[in-house]
Design a protein around this motif. Structure first.
Motif, PDB file in Angstrom:
ATOM      1  N   PRO A  59      17.786  13.197  23.702  1.00  0.00           N
ATOM      2  CA  PRO A  59      17.855  14.584  24.161  1.00  0.00           C
ATOM      3  C   PRO A  59      18.406  15.682  23.188  1.00  0.00           C
ATOM      4  O   PRO A  59      18.007  16.973  23.560  1.00  0.00           O
ATOM      5  N   LYS A  81      14.682  16.186  27.593  1.00  0.00           N
ATOM      6  CA  LYS A  81      15.511  16.418  28.626  1.00  0.00           C
ATOM      7  C   LYS A  81      14.699  16.408  29.835  1.00  0.00           C
ATOM      8  O   LYS A  81      13.515  16.344  29.697  1.00  0.00           O
ATOM      9  N   PHE A 105      12.414  13.004  29.098  1.00  0.00           N
ATOM     10  CA  PHE A 105      13.135  11.969  28.473  1.00  0.00           C
ATOM     11  C   PHE A 105      12.687  10.606  28.417  1.00  0.00           C
ATOM     12  O   PHE A 105      12.328   9.945  27.488  1.00  0.00           O
TER      13      PHE A 105
END
Length: 449
Positions: free
Chosen positions: A123, A128, A132
């Protein structure tokens, strides 16, 4: 193949020698860049555009660890080139043994901590949302192979320092071709997705390591080390570290740049902007391959002749390298200004990405014709063993100028401010590098010739 000796670096005509060194380096970088480029195309079309962004998140982490090997390789190779130029074979052998020991100790330690903190690192580098999970899959598998990649990058620079650029080229080509074949099998045929892309990359590192190992065990290498050379020597480790830190610092700044860029672009434009940056980043690796090749070819020639106190040859090497690299950079600039949309369409069918990326690409490459001065200037100081100016000039573009700009300009110009930062930092860094390179030539090469 004719027998090649490191002594050729001090006797053959500079133009011919630079071509002999730079062409194999350029081909090797081209194949490696094509590997990254085609790998990205495969991933984009067979897995999806989010997978491109996921790989872009992982690259700075894995490349930073691998750059430990490259930094130890370049730092040690500078010593080896100058030692061979001065006929000090004992120092060359001891340096090579120390390079191997340092590379293994540092990269294995980094991989351990990289896997331990995987959920925090991804992250932090922009992995994100939907990015991820595929990033985590790719990251874990690729890190297993990174120590082998580091040994390959270290060994490749030593091969070049011996004056054997063709073998260095083969070392770069083998894993690239292997990766593409395995990509097709693992992703397209077996449908392994991100795991397939990751294993293809990791196994290709093993192919490269096998070739590097064969080279140094065979009669092709002049550096025949034994167990006594692996013991760390304080003075050699210090010199490797001071010179290698230049390369490591450069890669560290590149990784930090990826961290800032992925996060800033994600906040400003979401996954589309991160993907656009990933595509532009691949073109930065690929399009400048001939310029990087000239820089790689320049290093051993400058280092060897400086060690042999042939300062007139060093001066001629600098100006010949600048001439070749600048001409090639200008051709790259023209190509990218004319065909940015066609290039983007190679990577993805995503309409939003295709719409955004060409404009971004033109900004990023706007100052390309002058980048050779930055690269050759910083490489020269590294080749002759002057670590501090090499470090400062290496950090000038991205560390001292680019990162502050991408933090400041978006406050006034939004996402456009991010892309404007590229040509501004290139121009300022080139002016600074040109000043210090010119001063060094006048002070030390002209007066000592």
């Amino acid at each position: 193949m004719a027998k090649i000796s490191s002594q050729d670096l001090g006797t053959q005509p500079i133009g011919k020698l630079l071509i002999k060194q730079a062409v194999p380096a350029s081909i090797g970088i081209l194949v490696m860049s094509l590997n990254i480029l085609i790998d990205t195309i495969f991933v984009g079309h067979w897995i999806g555009s989010t997978a491109i962004a996921a790989i872009n998140v992982v690259l700075p982490v894995s490349f930073f660890i691998a750059a430990l090997g490259m930094s130890i390789g370049i730092g040690g190779s500078s010593i080896i080139s100058r030692a061979l130029g001065a006929n000090n074979n004992i120092k060359a052998l001891k340096t090579f043994g120390n390079q191997i020991t340092l590379t293994l100790l540092l990269t294995i330690t980094m991989v351990f901590f990289g896997l331990l903190y995987i959920n925090d690192i991804i992250p932090a580098f922009g992995g994100k949302g939907a990015i991820f999970e595929p990033a985590k899959i790719y990251y874990r598998i690729v890190l297993y192979g990174v120590p082998f990649l580091a040994l390959c990058m270290m060994g490749n620079t030593v091969i070049r320092a011996e004056g054997k650029p063709k073998f260095a080229m083969y070392a770069m080509m083998i894993p690239s071709v292997g990766n593409l074949v395995l990509d097709y099998i693992f992703i397209n045929v077996l449908d392994f997705g991100m795991e397939g892309a990751a294993w293809a990359t990791t196994i290709s590192y093993l192919f490269c390591f096998a070739f590097i190992l064969w080279f140094f065990l065979s009669k092709n290498s002049e550096l025949k080390i034994d167990i006594s050379h692996f013991g760390l020597n304080k003075s050699i480790v210090s010199e490797i570290s001071s010179l290698g830190f230049v390369t490591l610092a450069r890669q560290a700044v590149v990784s930090i740049t990826y961290l800032f860029m992925n996060n800033i672009l994600y906040n400003l434009g979401g996954e589309t902007s991160v993907t656009a940056y990933a595509i532009v980043g691949r073109m930065l690796m690929f399009a400048l391959f001939p310029v990087f090749g000239v820089t790689q070819g320049f290093l051993p020639i400058a280092g060897f002749n400086y060690g042999a106190q042939e300062y007139q040859r060093v001066k001629k090497t600098i100006f010949t390298a600048l001439k070749y690299a600048s001409g090639l950079a200008t051709l790259v600039f023209i190509m990218l200004m004319l065909f940015p949309e066609a290039i983007t369409r190679l990577f993805t069918t995503d309409v939003e990405v295709i719409k955004q990326t060409p404009s971004d690409m033109r900004w990023v490459f706007a100052a390309t014709p002058i980048v050779a001065i930055q690269l050759i200037g910083a490489a020269y100081f590294q080749a002759i063993g002057k670590a501090i100016p090499a470090l400062l000039l290496t950090l000038t573009r991205q560390g001292f100028i680019f990162i502050p700009l991408i933090l400041i300009l978006p406050k006034f110009y939004g996402e456009l401010g991010v892309w404007m930062s590229f040509p501004i930092s290139d121009t300022l860094a080139t002016i600074i590098t040109a000043y210090f390179l010119n001063r060094e030539v006048k002070r030390n090469l002209v007066t000592n010739s």
